[in-house]
Write a protein that holds these residues in place. Structure first.
Motif, PDB file in Angstrom:
ATOM      1  N   TYR A   1     -29.330  38.317  -1.185  1.00 32.14           N
ATOM      2  CA  TYR A   1     -29.944  37.316  -2.038  1.00 32.14           C
ATOM      3  C   TYR A   1     -29.488  35.918  -1.648  1.00 32.14           C
ATOM      4  CZ  TYR A   1     -30.967  41.215  -5.187  1.00 32.14           C
ATOM      5  OH  TYR A   1     -31.417  42.389  -5.732  1.00 32.14           O
ATOM      6  N   CYS A   2     -30.419  35.000  -1.626  1.00 37.27           N
ATOM      7  CA  CYS A   2     -30.133  33.589  -1.444  1.00 37.27           C
ATOM      8  C   CYS A   2     -29.982  32.942  -2.816  1.00 37.27           C
ATOM      9  CB  CYS A   2     -31.273  32.928  -0.667  1.00 37.27           C
ATOM     10  SG  CYS A   2     -31.109  31.153  -0.417  1.00 37.27           S
ATOM     11  N   ALA A   3     -29.036  32.022  -2.949  1.00 35.63           N
ATOM     12  CA  ALA A   3     -28.810  31.330  -4.208  1.00 35.63           C
ATOM     13  C   ALA A   3     -28.573  29.849  -3.966  1.00 35.63           C
ATOM     14  CB  ALA A   3     -27.603  31.932  -4.930  1.00 35.63           C
ATOM     15  N   ALA A   4     -28.907  29.029  -4.965  1.00 30.53           N
ATOM     16  CA  ALA A   4     -28.715  27.589  -4.854  1.00 30.53           C
ATOM     17  C   ALA A   4     -28.369  27.004  -6.212  1.00 30.53           C
ATOM     18  CB  ALA A   4     -29.972  26.917  -4.304  1.00 30.53           C
ATOM     19  N   ASP A   5     -27.594  25.933  -6.189  1.00 35.26           N
ATOM     20  CA  ASP A   5     -27.239  25.227  -7.414  1.00 35.26           C
ATOM     21  C   ASP A   5     -26.770  23.825  -7.056  1.00 35.26           C
ATOM     22  OD1 ASP A   5     -26.765  26.041 -10.455  1.00 35.26           O
ATOM     23  OD2 ASP A   5     -25.199  24.614  -9.882  1.00 35.26           O
TER      24      ASP A   5
ATOM     25  N   PRO B   1     -26.712  49.411  -4.896  1.00 32.93           N
ATOM     26  CA  PRO B   1     -26.754  50.104  -6.183  1.00 32.93           C
ATOM     27  C   PRO B   1     -25.410  50.710  -6.558  1.00 32.93           C
ATOM     28  CG  PRO B   1     -28.729  50.576  -4.955  1.00 32.93           C
ATOM     29  CD  PRO B   1     -27.825  49.808  -4.028  1.00 32.93           C
ATOM     30  N   GLY B   2     -24.994  50.467  -7.792  1.00 27.86           N
ATOM     31  CA  GLY B   2     -23.731  50.987  -8.271  1.00 27.86           C
ATOM     32  C   GLY B   2     -22.544  50.084  -8.028  1.00 27.86           C
ATOM     33  N   LYS B   3     -22.748  48.972  -7.343  1.00 27.02           N
ATOM     34  CA  LYS B   3     -21.663  48.036  -7.061  1.00 27.02           C
ATOM     35  C   LYS B   3     -22.023  46.648  -7.577  1.00 27.02           C
ATOM     36  CE  LYS B   3     -20.015  50.380  -2.897  1.00 27.02           C
ATOM     37  NZ  LYS B   3     -18.717  50.780  -3.515  1.00 27.02           N
ATOM     38  N   GLU B   4     -20.988  45.839  -7.838  1.00 25.76           N
ATOM     39  CA  GLU B   4     -21.209  44.466  -8.269  1.00 25.76           C
ATOM     40  C   GLU B   4     -21.748  43.629  -7.122  1.00 25.76           C
ATOM     41  OE1 GLU B   4     -18.000  43.710 -11.865  1.00 25.76           O
ATOM     42  OE2 GLU B   4     -17.695  42.751  -9.937  1.00 25.76           O
ATOM     43  N   ARG B   5     -22.458  42.579  -7.482  1.00 27.82           N
ATOM     44  CA  ARG B   5     -22.934  41.628  -6.495  1.00 27.82           C
ATOM     45  C   ARG B   5     -21.743  41.012  -5.764  1.00 27.82           C
ATOM     46  NH1 ARG B   5     -27.311  38.087  -9.050  1.00 27.82           N
ATOM     47  NH2 ARG B   5     -25.521  37.646 -10.399  1.00 27.82           N
ATOM     48  N   GLU B   6     -21.809  40.958  -4.454  1.00 28.81           N
ATOM     49  CA  GLU B   6     -20.698  40.563  -3.610  1.00 28.81           C
ATOM     50  C   GLU B   6     -20.994  39.253  -2.885  1.00 28.81           C
ATOM     51  OE1 GLU B   6     -18.195  42.447   0.196  1.00 28.81           O
ATOM     52  OE2 GLU B   6     -20.177  43.219  -0.346  1.00 28.81           O
ATOM     53  N   PHE B   7     -20.045  38.346  -2.906  1.00 26.86           N
ATOM     54  CA  PHE B   7     -20.165  37.103  -2.162  1.00 26.86           C
ATOM     55  C   PHE B   7     -20.143  37.376  -0.669  1.00 26.86           C
ATOM     56  CE2 PHE B   7     -17.819  33.863   0.229  1.00 26.86           C
ATOM     57  CZ  PHE B   7     -18.705  32.808   0.112  1.00 26.86           C
ATOM     58  N   VAL B   8     -20.994  36.674   0.078  1.00 26.41           N
ATOM     59  CA  VAL B   8     -21.053  36.820   1.527  1.00 26.41           C
ATOM     60  C   VAL B   8     -20.694  35.514   2.226  1.00 26.41           C
ATOM     61  CG1 VAL B   8     -22.494  37.367   3.523  1.00 26.41           C
ATOM     62  CG2 VAL B   8     -22.779  38.637   1.377  1.00 26.41           C
TER      63      VAL B   8
ATOM     64  N   PRO C   1     -18.433  27.833  -5.228  1.00 29.90           N
ATOM     65  CA  PRO C   1     -19.108  28.514  -4.114  1.00 29.90           C
ATOM     66  C   PRO C   1     -19.054  30.029  -4.089  1.00 29.90           C
ATOM     67  CG  PRO C   1     -18.011  26.550  -3.327  1.00 29.90           C
ATOM     68  CD  PRO C   1     -17.613  26.705  -4.774  1.00 29.90           C
ATOM     69  N   LEU C   2     -17.935  30.619  -4.500  1.00 32.29           N
ATOM     70  CA  LEU C   2     -17.770  32.056  -4.374  1.00 32.29           C
ATOM     71  C   LEU C   2     -18.242  32.846  -5.586  1.00 32.29           C
ATOM     72  CD1 LEU C   2     -14.230  32.279  -2.716  1.00 32.29           C
ATOM     73  CD2 LEU C   2     -16.416  31.581  -1.724  1.00 32.29           C
ATOM     74  N   LYS C   3     -18.681  32.177  -6.632  1.00 34.19           N
ATOM     75  CA  LYS C   3     -18.964  32.844  -7.894  1.00 34.19           C
ATOM     76  C   LYS C   3     -20.459  32.885  -8.181  1.00 34.19           C
ATOM     77  CE  LYS C   3     -14.485  31.591  -9.826  1.00 34.19           C
ATOM     78  NZ  LYS C   3     -13.765  30.927 -10.938  1.00 34.19           N
ATOM     79  N   SER C   4     -21.028  34.073  -8.195  1.00 35.41           N
ATOM     80  CA  SER C   4     -22.464  34.229  -8.370  1.00 35.41           C
ATOM     81  C   SER C   4     -22.964  33.672  -9.696  1.00 35.41           C
ATOM     82  CB  SER C   4     -22.860  35.704  -8.236  1.00 35.41           C
ATOM     83  OG  SER C   4     -22.263  36.489  -9.258  1.00 35.41           O
TER      84      SER C   4
END
Length: 123
Positions: free
Chosen positions: A95-99, A41-48, A104-107
């Motif tokens: 969070y898991c993401a797929a496309d 909370p309060g921070k941008e989504r971060e790539f892992v 790769p690094l950009k949500s």
């Protein structure tokens, strides 16, 4: 439509390990690149971490290199994030993401997302 479900989060102590899982409902990940992101909370989504469509390339944030590993099972049903030597700073919703063909690094380039799983690391 692809539905992603994460699991494996929980409360652990610093230095402990967790393995997160991400499963796609009704299909495999054979046609998709996958990634893990996290958000506090309060921070941008971060790539892992991210895994290419073929499974041949991996990408990691500097903050988790050497500690986290992204992988996929042989049947391409489940994607994992093995998290070792956890730190308080790793506390977040993961969070898991797929496309089909993301950057790769950009949500913002991932179409499909799971609901998230909470990881809390006590100091």
């Amino acid at each position: 439509q692809v539905q992603l479900v994460e699991s494996g989060g929980g409360l652990v102590q610093a230095g402990d390990s967790l393995r997160l899982s991400c499963a796609a409902s009704g299909r495999t990940f054979s046609s998709y690149a996958t990634a893990w992101f996290r958000q506090t909370p309060g921070k941008e989504r971060e790539f892992v971490a991210a895994l290419s469509r073929s499974g041949g390339s991996t990408y990691y944030a500097d903050s988790v290199k050497g500690r986290f590993t992204i992988s996929r099972d042989n049947a391409k049903i489940t994607v994992y994030l093995q998290m070792n030597s956890l730190k308080f700073e790793d506390t977040a919703v993961y969070y898991c993401a797929a496309d089909g063909s993301p950057q790769p690094l950009k949500s913002g380039t991932y179409r499909y997302w799971g609901q998230g799983t909470q990881v809390t690391v006590s100091s």
